[in-house]
Design a protein around this motif. Structure first.
Motif, PDB file in Angstrom:
ATOM      1  N   ASN A 182     -33.632 -33.736  32.262  1.00  0.00           N
ATOM      2  CA  ASN A 182     -32.237 -33.400  31.961  1.00  0.00           C
ATOM      3  C   ASN A 182     -31.875 -33.610  30.499  1.00  0.00           C
ATOM      4  OD1 ASN A 182     -31.711 -32.721  34.592  1.00  0.00           O
ATOM      5  ND2 ASN A 182     -30.645 -34.617  35.093  1.00  0.00           N
ATOM      6  N   TYR A 183     -32.782 -34.240  29.743  1.00  0.00           N
ATOM      7  CA  TYR A 183     -32.455 -34.681  28.396  1.00  0.00           C
ATOM      8  C   TYR A 183     -33.245 -33.939  27.329  1.00  0.00           C
ATOM      9  CZ  TYR A 183     -30.192 -38.633  30.673  1.00  0.00           C
ATOM     10  OH  TYR A 183     -29.375 -39.402  31.448  1.00  0.00           O
ATOM     11  N   ALA A 184     -32.534 -33.534  26.297  1.00  0.00           N
ATOM     12  CA  ALA A 184     -33.210 -33.174  25.060  1.00  0.00           C
ATOM     13  C   ALA A 184     -33.645 -34.477  24.390  1.00  0.00           C
ATOM     14  CB  ALA A 184     -32.272 -32.398  24.141  1.00  0.00           C
ATOM     15  N   ALA A 240     -37.530 -34.838  14.287  1.00  0.00           N
ATOM     16  CA  ALA A 240     -37.871 -33.698  15.139  1.00  0.00           C
ATOM     17  C   ALA A 240     -37.081 -33.787  16.433  1.00  0.00           C
ATOM     18  CB  ALA A 240     -39.363 -33.679  15.450  1.00  0.00           C
ATOM     19  N   THR A 241     -36.900 -32.632  17.073  1.00  0.00           N
ATOM     20  CA  THR A 241     -36.226 -32.596  18.349  1.00  0.00           C
ATOM     21  C   THR A 241     -36.844 -31.515  19.230  1.00  0.00           C
ATOM     22  OG1 THR A 241     -34.066 -32.457  19.451  1.00  0.00           O
ATOM     23  CG2 THR A 241     -34.428 -30.994  17.580  1.00  0.00           C
ATOM     24  N   ILE A 242     -36.673 -31.691  20.549  1.00  0.00           N
ATOM     25  CA  ILE A 242     -37.242 -30.753  21.509  1.00  0.00           C
ATOM     26  C   ILE A 242     -36.255 -30.598  22.662  1.00  0.00           C
ATOM     27  CG2 ILE A 242     -38.501 -32.587  22.749  1.00  0.00           C
ATOM     28  CD1 ILE A 242     -40.805 -30.532  23.102  1.00  0.00           C
ATOM     29  N   THR A 243     -36.131 -29.371  23.155  1.00  0.00           N
ATOM     30  CA  THR A 243     -35.225 -29.113  24.267  1.00  0.00           C
ATOM     31  C   THR A 243     -35.761 -29.725  25.568  1.00  0.00           C
ATOM     32  OG1 THR A 243     -36.333 -26.996  24.605  1.00  0.00           O
ATOM     33  CG2 THR A 243     -34.323 -26.986  23.265  1.00  0.00           C
ATOM     34  N   SER A 289     -38.276 -25.131  22.901  1.00  0.00           N
ATOM     35  CA  SER A 289     -37.816 -24.987  21.522  1.00  0.00           C
ATOM     36  C   SER A 289     -37.883 -26.328  20.814  1.00  0.00           C
ATOM     37  CB  SER A 289     -36.380 -24.458  21.504  1.00  0.00           C
ATOM     38  OG  SER A 289     -35.924 -24.317  20.182  1.00  0.00           O
ATOM     39  N   THR A 290     -38.321 -26.285  19.559  1.00  0.00           N
ATOM     40  CA  THR A 290     -38.418 -27.486  18.742  1.00  0.00           C
ATOM     41  C   THR A 290     -37.804 -27.231  17.375  1.00  0.00           C
ATOM     42  OG1 THR A 290     -40.605 -26.859  17.936  1.00  0.00           O
ATOM     43  CG2 THR A 290     -40.530 -28.274  19.885  1.00  0.00           C
ATOM     44  N   SER A 291     -37.487 -28.312  16.693  1.00  0.00           N
ATOM     45  CA  SER A 291     -36.953 -28.219  15.343  1.00  0.00           C
ATOM     46  C   SER A 291     -37.434 -29.442  14.560  1.00  0.00           C
ATOM     47  CB  SER A 291     -35.425 -28.169  15.375  1.00  0.00           C
ATOM     48  OG  SER A 291     -34.902 -28.058  14.075  1.00  0.00           O
ATOM     49  N   TYR A 292     -37.651 -29.253  13.244  1.00  0.00           N
ATOM     50  CA  TYR A 292     -38.218 -30.311  12.423  1.00  0.00           C
ATOM     51  C   TYR A 292     -37.451 -30.459  11.114  1.00  0.00           C
ATOM     52  CZ  TYR A 292     -42.194 -29.763  15.549  1.00  0.00           C
ATOM     53  OH  TYR A 292     -43.001 -29.691  16.664  1.00  0.00           O
ATOM     54  N   ALA A 293     -37.481 -31.672  10.583  1.00  0.00           N
ATOM     55  CA  ALA A 293     -37.017 -31.884   9.223  1.00  0.00           C
ATOM     56  C   ALA A 293     -37.989 -31.187   8.276  1.00  0.00           C
ATOM     57  CB  ALA A 293     -36.952 -33.372   8.918  1.00  0.00           C
ATOM     58  N   SER A 345     -27.664 -30.243  24.183  1.00  0.00           N
ATOM     59  CA  SER A 345     -28.756 -29.477  23.605  1.00  0.00           C
ATOM     60  C   SER A 345     -29.388 -30.262  22.468  1.00  0.00           C
ATOM     61  CB  SER A 345     -28.247 -28.129  23.095  1.00  0.00           C
ATOM     62  OG  SER A 345     -27.249 -28.324  22.133  1.00  0.00           O
ATOM     63  N   SER A 346     -30.620 -29.950  22.174  1.00  0.00           N
ATOM     64  CA  SER A 346     -31.324 -30.674  21.127  1.00  0.00           C
ATOM     65  C   SER A 346     -30.560 -30.544  19.815  1.00  0.00           C
ATOM     66  CB  SER A 346     -32.748 -30.137  20.971  1.00  0.00           C
ATOM     67  OG  SER A 346     -32.731 -28.778  20.602  1.00  0.00           O
ATOM     68  N   SER A 347     -30.567 -31.616  19.050  1.00  0.00           N
ATOM     69  CA  SER A 347     -29.720 -31.677  17.871  1.00  0.00           C
ATOM     70  C   SER A 347     -30.398 -32.472  16.768  1.00  0.00           C
ATOM     71  CB  SER A 347     -28.388 -32.330  18.236  1.00  0.00           C
ATOM     72  OG  SER A 347     -27.607 -32.580  17.094  1.00  0.00           O
ATOM     73  N   THR A 348     -30.015 -32.167  15.540  1.00  0.00           N
ATOM     74  CA  THR A 348     -30.488 -32.953  14.402  1.00  0.00           C
ATOM     75  C   THR A 348     -29.551 -34.111  14.096  1.00  0.00           C
ATOM     76  OG1 THR A 348     -29.333 -31.586  12.800  1.00  0.00           O
ATOM     77  CG2 THR A 348     -31.542 -30.868  13.427  1.00  0.00           C
ATOM     78  N   TYR A 349     -28.426 -34.207  14.808  1.00  0.00           N
ATOM     79  CA  TYR A 349     -27.418 -35.209  14.529  1.00  0.00           C
ATOM     80  C   TYR A 349     -27.570 -36.428  15.423  1.00  0.00           C
ATOM     81  CZ  TYR A 349     -25.226 -31.507  11.860  1.00  0.00           C
ATOM     82  OH  TYR A 349     -24.980 -30.514  10.944  1.00  0.00           O
TER      83      TYR A 349
END
Length: 123
Positions: free
Chosen positions: A31-33, A49-52, A57-61, A102-106
């Protein structure tokens, strides 16, 4: 209430690799990003970094893109951070965190945090 426990930190030479793990308990992990953050000595904690929830889906610094890979295994309630080509500036305490959104950089998007694991990269 979700509990998160990081492991896998340590001392490594520049150019080396480490894989961090974060084991979750107390909630429905899928249930968690999930996100990884770090705090270097004398600096603020920053996004890595984050992942859905599904892992689709992933995102990186920008500072780690191309060197670090975040992944998750929902069957094992675990999120990973594979760190390659490590640099001395990667030295920090690394934290994993969980978000119901949702996955976040914050950082404020994440309600649950682990205690952190130390990564030290020697030159």
């Amino acid at each position: 209430q979700v509990q998160l426990v990081e492991s896998g930190g340590g001392l490594v030479q520049a150019g080396g690799s480490l894989r961090l793990s974060c084991a979750a308990s107390g909630g429905t992990f899928s249930n968690y990003a999930m996100g990884w953050f770090r705090r270097a000595p004398g600096k603020e904690r920053e996004f890595v970094a984050t992942i859905t929830w599904s892992g689709s889906s992933t995102s990186y610094a920008s500072s780690v893109k191309g060197r670090f890979t975040i992944s998750r295994d929902n069957a094992k309630n675990t999120v990973y951070l594979q760190m390659n080509s490590l640099k001395p500036e990667d030295t920090a305490v690394y934290y994993c965190a969980a978000s119901r959104y949702s996955s976040s950089t914050y950082q404020n998007s994440y309600a649950y945090w682990g205690q952190g694991t130390q990564v030290t990269v020697s030159s």
